[in-house]
Structure formats: structure tokens, C-alpha cells
Design an enzyme around this catalytic site. Structure first.
Site, short mmCIF file in Angstrom:
data_model
loop_
_atom_site.label_atom_id
_atom_site.label_comp_id
_atom_site.label_asym_id
_atom_site.label_seq_id
_atom_site.Cartn_x
_atom_site.Cartn_y
_atom_site.Cartn_z
N SER A 18 -75.00 -34.18 3.32
CA SER A 18 -74.42 -33.08 2.54
C SER A 18 -75.48 -32.32 1.73
CB SER A 18 -73.38 -33.66 1.58
OG SER A 18 -73.04 -32.69 0.62
N SER A 20 -74.61 -30.75 -1.00
CA SER A 20 -74.08 -30.64 -2.37
C SER A 20 -74.97 -31.31 -3.42
CB SER A 20 -72.68 -31.25 -2.46
OG SER A 20 -71.78 -30.47 -1.73
N LYS A 70 -59.50 -35.83 2.24
CA LYS A 70 -58.91 -34.88 1.27
C LYS A 70 -57.40 -35.00 1.11
CE LYS A 70 -62.40 -31.35 1.40
NZ LYS A 70 -62.81 -30.01 1.76
N ASP A 106 -61.53 -25.50 -2.98
CA ASP A 106 -61.94 -24.90 -1.69
C ASP A 106 -61.41 -23.48 -1.53
OD1 ASP A 106 -63.48 -26.98 -0.74
OD2 ASP A 106 -61.84 -27.92 0.38
N GLY A 130 -58.08 -25.38 13.05
CA GLY A 130 -58.10 -26.61 12.27
C GLY A 130 -56.85 -26.67 11.42
N ALA A 134 -59.31 -28.66 4.59
CA ALA A 134 -59.97 -27.37 4.35
C ALA A 134 -59.11 -26.23 4.90
CB ALA A 134 -61.34 -27.36 4.99
P1 NAP Z 1 -60.18 -32.87 8.06
O1 NAP Z 1 -59.15 -32.84 7.01
O2 NAP Z 1 -60.62 -34.18 8.59
O3 NAP Z 1 -59.68 -31.96 9.31
C1 NAP Z 1 -60.51 -31.80 10.43
C2 NAP Z 1 -59.88 -30.77 11.37
O4 NAP Z 1 -60.78 -30.53 12.43
C3 NAP Z 1 -58.58 -31.24 12.01
O5 NAP Z 1 -57.75 -30.12 12.18
C4 NAP Z 1 -59.04 -31.78 13.36
O6 NAP Z 1 -58.06 -31.67 14.38
C5 NAP Z 1 -60.16 -30.83 13.69
N1 NAP Z 1 -61.16 -31.39 14.58
C6 NAP Z 1 -61.94 -32.49 14.35
N2 NAP Z 1 -62.79 -32.68 15.39
C7 NAP Z 1 -62.53 -31.69 16.29
C8 NAP Z 1 -63.06 -31.36 17.56
N3 NAP Z 1 -64.06 -32.08 18.13
N4 NAP Z 1 -62.57 -30.29 18.22
C9 NAP Z 1 -61.58 -29.55 17.66
N5 NAP Z 1 -61.00 -29.82 16.45
C10 NAP Z 1 -61.49 -30.88 15.78
O7 NAP Z 1 -61.53 -32.12 7.57
P2 NAP Z 1 -61.66 -30.94 6.50
O8 NAP Z 1 -61.94 -31.53 5.18
O9 NAP Z 1 -60.53 -30.02 6.69
O10 NAP Z 1 -63.05 -30.24 6.98
C11 NAP Z 1 -63.10 -29.44 8.14
C12 NAP Z 1 -64.49 -28.78 8.23
O11 NAP Z 1 -64.67 -27.85 7.15
C13 NAP Z 1 -65.65 -29.78 8.12
O12 NAP Z 1 -66.69 -29.35 8.98
C14 NAP Z 1 -66.07 -29.66 6.66
O13 NAP Z 1 -67.40 -30.03 6.44
C15 NAP Z 1 -65.87 -28.16 6.44
N6 NAP Z 1 -65.66 -27.80 5.01
C16 NAP Z 1 -66.55 -26.97 4.41
C17 NAP Z 1 -66.34 -26.58 3.09
C18 NAP Z 1 -67.32 -25.66 2.41
O14 NAP Z 1 -67.28 -25.54 1.19
N7 NAP Z 1 -68.17 -24.97 3.14
C19 NAP Z 1 -65.25 -27.05 2.37
C20 NAP Z 1 -64.36 -27.88 3.03
C21 NAP Z 1 -64.58 -28.26 4.35
P3 NAP Z 1 -56.89 -32.80 14.60
O15 NAP Z 1 -55.89 -32.54 13.53
O16 NAP Z 1 -56.38 -32.53 15.96
O17 NAP Z 1 -57.59 -34.12 14.46
#
Ligand code: NAP
Length: 258
Positions: A18, A20, A70, A106, A130, A134
Site C-alpha cells: 500500500s 498509504s 470493508k 471513499d 465491481g 469501494a
Molecule cells: P472488495 O470489497 O473485495 O470487492 C472486490 C470486487 O472486485 C468484487 O466486486 C469482486 O467481484 C471483484 N473482483 C475481484 N477479483 C476480480 C477479477 N479477477 N475479475 C473481475 N472482478 C473481480 O474490494 P474493494 O475494497 O471494493 O476494492 C476494490 C478495488 O478498489 C481494489 O483494487 C482496491 O484497492 C481499490 N480501492 C481503491 C481506493 C482508492 O482510494 N484509490 C479505495 C478503495 C478501493 P465478486 O463480487 O464477483 O467477487
């Protein structure tokens, strides 16, 4: 850890990568706050115990929560900010009189990043790929501004759940098989998954491809910065030294690709 020094934890999976820590630690130092930001890898089954440990350890000022915890962390906390409750996901934890309080910054981060990118959402069609924590924050922030929001997810059931719980009425859930079609009619495509999207490079101005992954894109990095500034203010009750934190994030991101 020296006696008297405090910590903020980053709770997630593979959080050693990360960005952060670099900018939060720069913020604490610039504000003269004796605190270290410390990433901790946690498996889902150890999450309840870790939250209990944090509750007891007053040296921990708070935490960030990231993929994949989360949503799971929400019922483990003592109080939830109404915004985080509506989203159904927590990315920031602070210490309050009742114990531990969950917040979600977020959405704020996403909105501030859109503003910096000068992208106006009103009246546009958005496709959010997704349906995790997030994506929920992004959809909640787009809800009363975009004309239509499509939520495309590998698990269609999870996209349906998100749309139902957040009240997405125009647009709605779509399966991964529909991804290319839905993305082609959207002005804003948001990647809220850890995966690459195949058509990303074809989305050019005035359309916007907003990739949440902070190590892969400028948009994600801007969101990371702004959600982190808001979290800093929640933990410390002080204004975040934004310029110092922005510069530290830029340095860390450049070092990560070097
Ligand atoms: P999460 O709650 O675990 O959700 C992950 C999502 O991605 C789910 O919808 C999952 O689908 C999907 N997914 C996982 N692997 C995949 C793949 N290989 N192909 C297609 N879909 C896939 O995670 P999150 O916290 O929402 O985070 C999602 C992303 O956003 C991460 O990369 C995280 O680092 C990024 N993020 C960035 C910020 C920022 O401030 N820049 C803030 C928050 C999050 P299923 O439901 O089908 O499993």
C-alpha cells in the site's frame, strides 16, 4: 514502539504494497503528531480478534480498512457513521466514547478526485465495474447526480444486492458478459475491482475511465489521497497537511514504479 507513541493500522490483505503508509506518516510528522501508520495483513477469520485487540489498546488511534474486509468489519464495530451505514462498508475506524466507530471516506475521495479531474457527472451514464466495498461508496456518491448507473460484476447476485440496497433505480445490475456493451454507452466507467479491464485504453476524453487502483492510475491515486486526508482529520481532529501528504504520495508512487 516507543512508549507514548501511537499507531494507526491499515487492515487488509497484501497491504505491504500500500502507498498509504508513506503519505500518512508524512502527515503525522508534518503535524507534529507522534503516530505511526502500520499496515497489517489479516485473514477474514482473524478480523474479529484484531478488532477486539484494537478496542482494548488505547495506543491505537484508529485504522483504515481495505480489500477484502470493508463490509465484514461493519458489524464488529460499536458505532457506525450514517454515511458508512448507508453505503454498507467502512474504510476508516476511529476511537470514540462508545468504543470504535466506523466511517467511509471513499465516496469523499472519489468526489474530490472527479473534481480535480474536472469531470462533471450530472446527467451522464455511469458504469461501475465491481460490487464490493469501494463500488458501494462510488455508487452512493453517483446516486443523485448521474442519469443512470449500471453495476457490472462477476457475481451478478452481488450487483443485484448492491443496486437493491442502495436504491439504484435508473440503470441497474449487469453481468460480466454485458461488460463491453454497458461500458460502450457510459461516459464514466469506474473500475472498482483489482483486475485489468480489457477496453480501458479505448475510453478517452470527454469520456472518463476512472481506475480505483492507486498503483495503476492517476485517478485512483487522487482518490487515495483525498480519502486519506479525510481519514487523517477523523483520527486526529486536526486539518490534514494536504500539500505535504500529496507530495509524499507522489514520491512513493514514483518509487513504486521505478
Ligand atoms: P472488495 O470489497 O473485495 O470487492 C472486490 C470486487 O472486485 C468484487 O466486486 C469482486 O467481484 C471483484 N473482483 C475481484 N477479483 C476480480 C477479477 N479477477 N475479475 C473481475 N472482478 C473481480 O474490494 P474493494 O475494497 O471494493 O476494492 C476494490 C478495488 O478498489 C481494489 O483494487 C482496491 O484497492 C481499490 N480501492 C481503491 C481506493 C482508492 O482510494 N484509490 C479505495 C478503495 C478501493 P465478486 O463480487 O464477483 O467477487
Amino acid at each position: 514502539m516507543a512508549e507514548g507513541s501511537r499507531r494507526v493500522l491499515l487492515i487488509g490483505s497484501a497491504v505491504g504494497q500500500s502507498l498509504s503508509a508513506a503519505f500518512q506518516n508524512a502527515g503525522f510528522q508534518a503535524a507534529g503528531i507522534d503516530c505511526r501508520y502500520q499496515p497489517i495483513d489479516v485473514e477474514a477469520n482473524s478480523l474479529p480478534r484484531l478488532i477486539d485487540d484494537i478496542r482494548r489498546d488505547r495506543g491505537v488511534l484508529g485504522a483504515n480498512v481495505t480489500i477484502p474486509h470493508k463490509q465484514a468489519v461493519l458489524p464488529l464495530l460499536d458505532e457506525i457513521d450514517p454515511g458508512a451505514n448507508r453505503i454498507g462498508a467502512v474504510n476508516t475506524i476511529s476511537r470514540v466514547d462508545s468504543g470504535l466507530k466506523g466511517w467511509n471516506t471513499d465516496g469523499q475521495g472519489f468526489e474530490a478526485a472527479l473534481e480535480e479531474l474536472r469531470f462533471e457527472v450530472s446527467g451522464k451514464v455511469a458504469a461501475v465495474v465491481g460490487a464490493g466495498g469501494a463500488a458501494r461508496a462510488v455508487v452512493a456518491s453517483l446516486l443523485h447526480r448521474a442519469d443512470r448507473i449500471y453495476v457490472v460484476n462477476r457475481s451478478l447476485r452481488r450487483a443485484e444486492e448492491l443496486c437493491r440496497e442502495l436504491g439504484v433505480e435508473r440503470g441497474g445490475p449487469a453481468s460480466f458478459a454485458e461488460l463491453a456493451r454497458v461500458a460502450s454507452i457510459a461516459s464514466l466507467v469506474v473500475n472498482a475491482t483489482p483486475a485489468d479491464l480489457p477496453f480501458a485504453a479505448s475510453i478517452v476524453s470527454p469520456r472518463l475511465y476512472f481506475d480505483l487502483r492507486s498503483r495503476k492510475s492517476n485517478s485512483g491515486r487522487l482518490m487515495l489521497l483525498h480519502q486519506g486526508l479525510a481519514a487523517f482529520e477523523i483520527w486526529t481532529g486536526r486539518p490534514a497537511p494536504a500539500a505535504v501528504m500529496r507530495a509524499a504520495l507522489k514520491r512513493a508512487a514514483e518509487a513504486a514504479v521505478a
